[in-house]
Scaffold this active site. Sequence first.
Site, PDB file in Angstrom:
ATOM      1  CG  HIS A 296      43.372  42.295  41.333  1.00 57.61           C
ATOM      2  ND1 HIS A 296      41.995  42.323  41.369  1.00 57.61           N
ATOM      3  CD2 HIS A 296      43.704  41.478  40.313  1.00 57.61           C
ATOM      4  CE1 HIS A 296      41.520  41.545  40.410  1.00 57.61           C
ATOM      5  NE2 HIS A 296      42.533  41.018  39.762  1.00 57.61           N
TER       6      HIS A 296
ATOM      7  CG  MET B  98      41.584  42.324  25.195  1.00 56.31           C
ATOM      8  SD  MET B  98      41.520  41.990  23.446  1.00 56.31           S
ATOM      9  CE  MET B  98      43.117  42.615  22.958  1.00 56.31           C
ATOM     10  CB  ALA B  99      43.240  38.634  29.950  1.00 58.30           C
TER      11      ALA B  99
ATOM     12  N   GLY C 244      32.235  44.423  23.410  1.00 62.55           N
ATOM     13  CA  GLY C 244      31.596  45.018  24.597  1.00 62.55           C
ATOM     14  C   GLY C 244      30.085  44.888  24.594  1.00 62.55           C
TER      15      GLY C 244
HETATM   16  N1  LIG Z   1      42.892  43.276  37.114  1.00 63.54           N
HETATM   17  C1  LIG Z   1      43.596  42.344  36.535  1.00 63.54           C
HETATM   18  O1  LIG Z   1      44.724  42.113  36.924  1.00 63.54           O
HETATM   19  C2  LIG Z   1      43.030  41.550  35.385  1.00 63.54           C
HETATM   20  C3  LIG Z   1      43.821  40.621  34.721  1.00 63.54           C
HETATM   21  C4  LIG Z   1      43.274  39.918  33.647  1.00 63.54           C
HETATM   22  C5  LIG Z   1      41.947  40.124  33.263  1.00 63.54           C
HETATM   23  N2  LIG Z   1      41.194  41.034  33.942  1.00 63.54           N
HETATM   24  C6  LIG Z   1      39.784  41.269  33.565  1.00 63.54           C
HETATM   25  O2  LIG Z   1      39.169  40.036  33.267  1.00 63.54           O
HETATM   26  C7  LIG Z   1      38.071  40.292  32.408  1.00 63.54           C
HETATM   27  C8  LIG Z   1      37.927  39.159  31.409  1.00 63.54           C
HETATM   28  O3  LIG Z   1      38.968  39.203  30.426  1.00 63.54           O
HETATM   29  P1  LIG Z   1      38.931  38.176  29.181  1.00 63.54           P
HETATM   30  O4  LIG Z   1      40.141  38.383  28.364  1.00 63.54           O
HETATM   31  O5  LIG Z   1      38.639  36.810  29.696  1.00 63.54           O
HETATM   32  O6  LIG Z   1      37.637  38.723  28.375  1.00 63.54           O
HETATM   33  P2  LIG Z   1      36.754  37.984  27.273  1.00 63.54           P
HETATM   34  O7  LIG Z   1      37.584  37.003  26.524  1.00 63.54           O
HETATM   35  O8  LIG Z   1      35.496  37.523  27.904  1.00 63.54           O
HETATM   36  O9  LIG Z   1      36.404  39.200  26.287  1.00 63.54           O
HETATM   37  C9  LIG Z   1      37.411  39.902  25.605  1.00 63.54           C
HETATM   38  C10 LIG Z   1      36.795  40.929  24.660  1.00 63.54           C
HETATM   39  O10 LIG Z   1      36.171  40.260  23.563  1.00 63.54           O
HETATM   40  C11 LIG Z   1      34.839  40.712  23.409  1.00 63.54           C
HETATM   41  N3  LIG Z   1      34.034  39.566  22.972  1.00 63.54           N
HETATM   42  C12 LIG Z   1      33.953  38.357  23.589  1.00 63.54           C
HETATM   43  N4  LIG Z   1      33.134  37.533  22.896  1.00 63.54           N
HETATM   44  C13 LIG Z   1      32.696  38.246  21.830  1.00 63.54           C
HETATM   45  C14 LIG Z   1      31.838  37.964  20.720  1.00 63.54           C
HETATM   46  N5  LIG Z   1      31.233  36.779  20.573  1.00 63.54           N
HETATM   47  N6  LIG Z   1      31.601  38.939  19.808  1.00 63.54           N
HETATM   48  C15 LIG Z   1      32.186  40.155  19.947  1.00 63.54           C
HETATM   49  N7  LIG Z   1      33.024  40.472  20.955  1.00 63.54           N
HETATM   50  C16 LIG Z   1      33.269  39.548  21.875  1.00 63.54           C
HETATM   51  C17 LIG Z   1      34.410  41.207  24.766  1.00 63.54           C
HETATM   52  O11 LIG Z   1      33.381  42.180  24.645  1.00 63.54           O
HETATM   53  C18 LIG Z   1      35.713  41.802  25.292  1.00 63.54           C
HETATM   54  O12 LIG Z   1      35.861  43.110  24.834  1.00 63.54           O
HETATM   55  C19 LIG Z   1      38.269  41.679  31.857  1.00 63.54           C
HETATM   56  O13 LIG Z   1      37.308  42.525  32.470  1.00 63.54           O
HETATM   57  C20 LIG Z   1      39.669  42.082  32.297  1.00 63.54           C
HETATM   58  O14 LIG Z   1      39.819  43.463  32.568  1.00 63.54           O
HETATM   59  C21 LIG Z   1      41.703  41.738  34.981  1.00 63.54           C
END
Ligand SMILES: NC(=O)c1ccc[n+]([C@@H]2O[C@H](COP(=O)([O-])OP(=O)(O)OC[C@H]3O[C@@H](n4cnc5c(N)ncnc54)[C@H](O)[C@@H]3O)[C@@H](O)[C@H]2O)c1
Length: 352
Positions: free
Chosen positions: A121, A180-181, A312
């Site tokens: 991870h 994003m996931a 971002g």
């Molecule tokens: N390592 C792993 O196995 C793993 C697995 C799943 C997720 N993650 C991490 O979890 C984190 C969270 O993921 P998530 O899908 O919940 O992200 P999120 O839903 O918070 O955001 C997804 C994307 O949408 C953009 N965004 C969100 N709200 C916005 C708005 N109002 N206006 C414009 N853009 C907007 C964010 O900047 C981002 O680029 C990420 O850093 C991801 O890498 C890691």
Amino acid sequence: MQEAAVLIRPEKLKEICASLLQAVSVSREDAETTADVTVCAELRGISSHGIARMPAYLKRIRMGLINARPEFKFYSKYGPIAVMDADNGLGQVAAFKAMEKAIALAGEAGVGLVGVRNSNHFGVAAYYAMQALPHDMIGIVITNASPAMAPFGGRKAFLGTNPMAVAIPGLGEDSIVVDMASSITARGKIRLCAAQGVELPAGWALDEEGNPTTDATKALKGTILPMGGPKGYALAVLIDLMAGMLTGGGYSVAIKELNDFSGPVNAGHLLMAIKIEAFMEAETFRRGVSDYIAALHEAPRAPSVQHIFAPGEIEQKLTRERLEKGIPLAKEQVDLLKKLAAEYGAAISLDF
Ligand SMILES: NC(=O)c1ccc[n+]([C@@H]2O[C@H](COP(=O)([O-])OP(=O)(O)OC[C@H]3O[C@@H](n4cnc5c(N)ncnc54)[C@H](O)[C@@H]3O)[C@@H](O)[C@H]2O)c1
């Protein structure tokens, strides 16, 4: 987010995380890299992927389920493409080094692509994509993760929340960072809701029987729904095949959840760097990206919307704020760090 008990300087939090990792025999350099990724998650407001993951990393290292002293090996049959065996080392260090390699390859060939197998991870995907930004390159990162999502229409976990991150540089500190996931939310956020006894928004999860639920504990036993229905499902499949199967890593149900201590995680990653000069003058492109961001800001807003953000931008704003004022830690997070320091005998001062 719970009420903040304390504001901590990012450097201090990094020092604490690095000391904890060194206490379980991780080298100073690798501990600092992992700590930097962990603090990056907290700076960006992704606390589900910050210090909340330290207990599992530390326990895995102590149990020998993550190799504290890995020897990374790179193999290459074709110029700008390399495969890295991460030797079951920390995913953060593996992905950081793999992106460094992709950037070096792109410096020569215009593009660099590195697949990582036998990894763990790695936290927030954006960290590694953003490594490309100061090199006038675009960074693209995908990783697979342990099963948490059913195939579309299913009720049993088969796919990870497999995220993707893409970072594109603009002028100065401007950038577009999509991270994003492929699920509607990251599993870590559901785990946080369960720990805090908070109800989930509707449409996030199914229980074990495949029925919609807003109960975070039931959701953890069931499955998370994909982002955008079948489209998020399709994306998760692609990521699993390209970050997992293609790299020689694990995929689907062969990947272990961080808190399942019955074996190594065996995740795979794929990291790419694209040199902008291969297409056009970097400065021209960067100016174009900044103009594009300005145009997004100026686009007509829907009623009650105060500001349109670029992908971002919210995380970048929060990072700036927290670099200046400190990272808010809830009492539970402070207690967690104290507990870990005592458990692993880490020599750290927790007077903050
Ligand atoms: N390592 C792993 O196995 C793993 C697995 C799943 C997720 N993650 C991490 O979890 C984190 C969270 O993921 P998530 O899908 O919940 O992200 P999120 O839903 O918070 O955001 C997804 C994307 O949408 C953009 N965004 C969100 N709200 C916005 C708005 N109002 N206006 C414009 N853009 C907007 C964010 O900047 C981002 O680029 C990420 O850093 C991801 O890498 C890691």
